[in-house]
Design a protein around this motif. Structure first.
Motif, PDB file in Angstrom:
ATOM      1  N   PRO A 187       0.834  -1.213   0.000  1.00  0.00           N
ATOM      2  CA  PRO A 187       0.000   0.000   0.000  1.00  0.00           C
ATOM      3  C   PRO A 187       0.864   1.256   0.000  1.00  0.00           C
ATOM      4  O   PRO A 187       1.848   1.320   0.745  1.00  0.00           O
ATOM      5  CB  PRO A 187      -0.791  -0.112   1.312  1.00  0.00           C
ATOM      6  CG  PRO A 187       0.001  -1.018   2.193  1.00  0.00           C
ATOM      7  CD  PRO A 187       0.908  -1.848   1.337  1.00  0.00           C
ATOM      8  N   MET A 197       0.913   5.874  -0.880  1.00  0.00           N
ATOM      9  CA  MET A 197       0.154   7.095  -1.170  1.00  0.00           C
ATOM     10  C   MET A 197       0.681   7.754  -2.456  1.00  0.00           C
ATOM     11  O   MET A 197       0.449   8.941  -2.700  1.00  0.00           O
ATOM     12  CB  MET A 197       0.248   8.060   0.006  1.00  0.00           C
ATOM     13  CG  MET A 197      -0.372   7.450   1.264  1.00  0.00           C
ATOM     14  SD  MET A 197      -0.967   8.662   2.425  1.00  0.00           S
ATOM     15  CE  MET A 197       0.552   9.458   2.873  1.00  0.00           C
ATOM     16  N   HIS A 219       8.930   6.406  -5.299  1.00  0.00           N
ATOM     17  CA  HIS A 219      10.381   6.507  -5.449  1.00  0.00           C
ATOM     18  C   HIS A 219      10.974   5.106  -5.279  1.00  0.00           C
ATOM     19  O   HIS A 219      10.219   4.128  -5.120  1.00  0.00           O
ATOM     20  CB  HIS A 219      10.956   7.495  -4.426  1.00  0.00           C
ATOM     21  CG  HIS A 219      10.474   7.248  -3.027  1.00  0.00           C
ATOM     22  ND1 HIS A 219      10.818   6.129  -2.315  1.00  0.00           N
ATOM     23  CD2 HIS A 219       9.647   7.960  -2.216  1.00  0.00           C
ATOM     24  CE1 HIS A 219      10.261   6.156  -1.122  1.00  0.00           C
ATOM     25  NE2 HIS A 219       9.515   7.261  -1.037  1.00  0.00           N
ATOM     26  N   HIS A 223       9.654   2.778  -2.475  1.00  0.00           N
ATOM     27  CA  HIS A 223       8.407   2.063  -2.789  1.00  0.00           C
ATOM     28  C   HIS A 223       8.691   0.902  -3.740  1.00  0.00           C
ATOM     29  O   HIS A 223       8.191  -0.208  -3.555  1.00  0.00           O
ATOM     30  CB  HIS A 223       7.401   2.999  -3.476  1.00  0.00           C
ATOM     31  CG  HIS A 223       6.936   4.148  -2.642  1.00  0.00           C
ATOM     32  ND1 HIS A 223       7.186   5.453  -2.977  1.00  0.00           N
ATOM     33  CD2 HIS A 223       6.206   4.186  -1.501  1.00  0.00           C
ATOM     34  CE1 HIS A 223       6.641   6.250  -2.074  1.00  0.00           C
ATOM     35  NE2 HIS A 223       6.040   5.517  -1.166  1.00  0.00           N
ATOM     36  N   LEU A 265       9.940  -2.292  -2.380  1.00  0.00           N
ATOM     37  CA  LEU A 265       8.908  -3.137  -1.762  1.00  0.00           C
ATOM     38  C   LEU A 265       8.173  -3.948  -2.838  1.00  0.00           C
ATOM     39  O   LEU A 265       7.889  -5.133  -2.661  1.00  0.00           O
ATOM     40  CB  LEU A 265       7.885  -2.297  -0.986  1.00  0.00           C
ATOM     41  CG  LEU A 265       8.382  -1.365   0.120  1.00  0.00           C
ATOM     42  CD1 LEU A 265       7.205  -0.775   0.893  1.00  0.00           C
ATOM     43  CD2 LEU A 265       9.291  -2.074   1.092  1.00  0.00           C
ATOM     44  N   LEU A 317       5.900  -3.563   4.155  1.00  0.00           N
ATOM     45  CA  LEU A 317       5.973  -2.199   4.684  1.00  0.00           C
ATOM     46  C   LEU A 317       7.432  -1.781   4.807  1.00  0.00           C
ATOM     47  O   LEU A 317       8.314  -2.635   4.931  1.00  0.00           O
ATOM     48  CB  LEU A 317       5.334  -2.127   6.078  1.00  0.00           C
ATOM     49  CG  LEU A 317       3.851  -2.493   6.200  1.00  0.00           C
ATOM     50  CD1 LEU A 317       3.443  -2.475   7.674  1.00  0.00           C
ATOM     51  CD2 LEU A 317       2.956  -1.558   5.394  1.00  0.00           C
ATOM     52  N   GLY A 318       7.669  -0.464   4.825  1.00  0.00           N
ATOM     53  CA  GLY A 318       9.037   0.054   4.946  1.00  0.00           C
ATOM     54  C   GLY A 318       9.367   0.443   6.378  1.00  0.00           C
ATOM     55  O   GLY A 318       8.548   1.070   7.061  1.00  0.00           O
ATOM     56  N   ASP A 341       9.050   4.041   8.145  1.00  0.00           N
ATOM     57  CA  ASP A 341       7.940   4.429   9.025  1.00  0.00           C
ATOM     58  C   ASP A 341       7.864   3.399  10.161  1.00  0.00           C
ATOM     59  O   ASP A 341       6.964   2.565  10.201  1.00  0.00           O
ATOM     60  CB  ASP A 341       6.645   4.492   8.218  1.00  0.00           C
ATOM     61  CG  ASP A 341       6.723   5.541   7.132  1.00  0.00           C
ATOM     62  OD1 ASP A 341       6.588   6.724   7.445  1.00  0.00           O
ATOM     63  OD2 ASP A 341       6.965   5.182   5.961  1.00  0.00           O
ATOM     64  N   ASP A 355      13.975  -2.849   4.665  1.00  0.00           N
ATOM     65  CA  ASP A 355      14.934  -1.798   5.028  1.00  0.00           C
ATOM     66  C   ASP A 355      14.634  -0.475   4.331  1.00  0.00           C
ATOM     67  O   ASP A 355      14.103  -0.458   3.216  1.00  0.00           O
ATOM     68  CB  ASP A 355      16.356  -2.229   4.636  1.00  0.00           C
ATOM     69  CG  ASP A 355      16.878  -3.281   5.602  1.00  0.00           C
ATOM     70  OD1 ASP A 355      16.290  -3.429   6.691  1.00  0.00           O
ATOM     71  OD2 ASP A 355      17.850  -3.960   5.246  1.00  0.00           O
ATOM     72  N   THR A 356      15.026   0.595   4.973  1.00  0.00           N
ATOM     73  CA  THR A 356      14.869   1.938   4.399  1.00  0.00           C
ATOM     74  C   THR A 356      15.832   2.115   3.226  1.00  0.00           C
ATOM     75  O   THR A 356      17.039   1.865   3.371  1.00  0.00           O
ATOM     76  CB  THR A 356      15.176   3.006   5.476  1.00  0.00           C
ATOM     77  OG1 THR A 356      14.285   2.785   6.567  1.00  0.00           O
ATOM     78  CG2 THR A 356      15.024   4.415   4.936  1.00  0.00           C
ATOM     79  N   VAL A 357      15.295   2.551   2.098  1.00  0.00           N
ATOM     80  CA  VAL A 357      16.146   2.839   0.936  1.00  0.00           C
ATOM     81  C   VAL A 357      16.547   4.313   1.026  1.00  0.00           C
ATOM     82  O   VAL A 357      15.703   5.186   1.264  1.00  0.00           O
ATOM     83  CB  VAL A 357      15.402   2.546  -0.384  1.00  0.00           C
ATOM     84  CG1 VAL A 357      16.257   2.928  -1.584  1.00  0.00           C
ATOM     85  CG2 VAL A 357      15.019   1.079  -0.445  1.00  0.00           C
ATOM     86  N   MET A 376      14.773   8.055   1.406  1.00  0.00           N
ATOM     87  CA  MET A 376      13.861   8.454   0.334  1.00  0.00           C
ATOM     88  C   MET A 376      12.469   8.668   0.920  1.00  0.00           C
ATOM     89  O   MET A 376      12.023   7.918   1.788  1.00  0.00           O
ATOM     90  CB  MET A 376      13.827   7.396  -0.744  1.00  0.00           C
ATOM     91  CG  MET A 376      15.122   7.344  -1.493  1.00  0.00           C
ATOM     92  SD  MET A 376      14.967   6.423  -3.012  1.00  0.00           S
ATOM     93  CE  MET A 376      16.648   6.506  -3.566  1.00  0.00           C
TER      94      MET A 376
HETATM   95  P1  AMP Z   1       3.908   6.066   1.693  1.00  0.00           P
HETATM   96  O1  AMP Z   1       3.572   6.179   0.241  1.00  0.00           O
HETATM   97  O2  AMP Z   1       4.827   7.129   2.177  1.00  0.00           O
HETATM   98  O3  AMP Z   1       2.685   5.886   2.554  1.00  0.00           O
HETATM   99  O4  AMP Z   1       4.754   4.725   1.849  1.00  0.00           O
HETATM  100  C1  AMP Z   1       4.274   3.491   1.398  1.00  0.00           C
HETATM  101  C2  AMP Z   1       5.176   2.401   1.924  1.00  0.00           C
HETATM  102  O5  AMP Z   1       6.497   2.608   1.441  1.00  0.00           O
HETATM  103  C3  AMP Z   1       5.271   2.405   3.472  1.00  0.00           C
HETATM  104  O6  AMP Z   1       5.291   1.065   3.935  1.00  0.00           O
HETATM  105  C4  AMP Z   1       6.576   3.097   3.707  1.00  0.00           C
HETATM  106  O7  AMP Z   1       7.181   2.752   4.943  1.00  0.00           O
HETATM  107  C5  AMP Z   1       7.400   2.605   2.536  1.00  0.00           C
HETATM  108  N1  AMP Z   1       8.523   3.510   2.295  1.00  0.00           N
HETATM  109  C6  AMP Z   1       8.499   4.862   2.194  1.00  0.00           C
HETATM  110  N2  AMP Z   1       9.742   5.355   2.020  1.00  0.00           N
HETATM  111  C7  AMP Z   1      10.573   4.286   2.030  1.00  0.00           C
HETATM  112  C8  AMP Z   1      11.996   4.131   1.918  1.00  0.00           C
HETATM  113  N3  AMP Z   1      12.796   5.180   1.762  1.00  0.00           N
HETATM  114  N4  AMP Z   1      12.500   2.888   1.964  1.00  0.00           N
HETATM  115  C9  AMP Z   1      11.698   1.801   2.138  1.00  0.00           C
HETATM  116  N5  AMP Z   1      10.358   1.883   2.246  1.00  0.00           N
HETATM  117  C10 AMP Z   1       9.805   3.105   2.198  1.00  0.00           C
END
Ligand code: AMP
Length: 279
Positions: free
Chosen positions: A28, A30, A34, A37, A40, A147-148, A151, A175-177, A185
């Protein structure tokens, strides 16, 4: 990639897929996609027969109207990126589709993780997150939700919400990218001008300062130093905190054993940035 705006249509497609015992990986989002996303999506693809991404800017999780209005929207570019990643389904519902008139929102009992950190500064945010993720899970019924860790608190909240429901869905936290220079990101990074983009590095640096100087004993000076560092760089700081990585209970001292996470949220002009590192 099949793009679907209607709940029933998506449900029908996925029902047939599940009847064939195929696994579904769900991401999921929003939108304003980038590489974070896309990482994932790629993981969901590798680990499942079918990948589903949703793009929905969820109004109930925004406690600030201007943040919702300013949230970046880049749908055409998002579709190109998802096609390139070979995503199978994109669910693109309208607000009316997800929030039918006269429907009463559920309330989720989340405990401490709802009101601490992000919850303190964004009241109602995690109820909104749970409402939409719960709805999306009920529609997609994935094998695994991706999920990332970017968050961090959101991952814990969604995990709790899922445990309290009769879902049989795996949770994969990825992991956070980061950009090459270390900035996590985020869709919100698009709103930074050139000078702000440079200054945005202070966020990860404030966490690295904690990581480098972590010692057994009081954590107060560590946290304070990072707050001062950010304030000296023109940030308005919501919090710099060190918490138990499993429970998110805030810590004032360290015994040298407990697994910790350092988390930060701060405004650079009107852009709110968050990040975290496990210590
Ligand atoms: P969002 O569109 O911001 O709601 O994020 C959607 C999903 O992408 C969420 O599970 C976020 O935690 C994940 N996400 C956002 N930024 C990153 C990142 N830099 N690295 C990994 N996952 C991310």
């Amino acid at each position: 990639m099949i793009i679907i705006e209607n709940i029933k249509t998506l449900h029908n497609h996925l029902f047939t897929i599940k009847k064939d015992s195929k696994t579904i990986g769900f991401v999921p989002t929003m939108g304003a996609l980038h590489k974070g996303h896309i990482s994932l999506i790629l993981k969901a693809k590798v680990e499942n027969n079918i990948s589903v991404c949703s793009i929905f800017v969820n109004p109930t999780q925004f406690n600030n109207v201007s943040d919702l209005e300013k949230y970046p929207k880049t749908l055409e570019a998002d579709i190109i990126k998802l096609k390139k990643a070979d995503c199978d389904f994109l669910f693109l519902p309208s607000v009316e589709e997800m929030y039918p008139k006269n429907e009463v929102n559920l309330y989720y009992n989340l405990g401490l993780i709802e009101t601490t950190l992000e919850g303190k500064y964004r009241p109602g945010h995690f109820q909104g997150v749970c409402i939409i993720v719960d709805k999306l899970l009920a529609i997609v019924m994935p094998t695994t939700l991706y999920l990332g860790r970017k968050d961090y608190q959101q991952c814990m909240v969604i995990n709790k919400m899922m445990q309290d429901k009769p879902y049989n869905i795996n949770l994969c936290i990825c992991d956070t990218v980061r950009e090459e220079d270390g900035l996590a990101m985020s869709s919100r990074n698009m709103r930074l001008d050139e000078i702000e983009r440079q200054r945005a590095l202070r966020i990860i640096e404030s966490l690295q300062m904690i990581e480098c100087n972590l010692k057994i004993g009081s954590l107060e000076l560590l946290k304070k130093s990072s707050v001062i560092f950010l304030e000296q760089n023109n940030y308005k700081v919501d919090y710099v905190e060190i918490a138990d990585a499993e429970t998110l209970e805030l810590q004032t001292t360290w015994d040298g054993k407990r697994k910790l996470v350092a988390l930060v949220a701060a405004y650079l002009n009107d852009v709110r940035l968050i990040d975290n590192i496990i210590l």
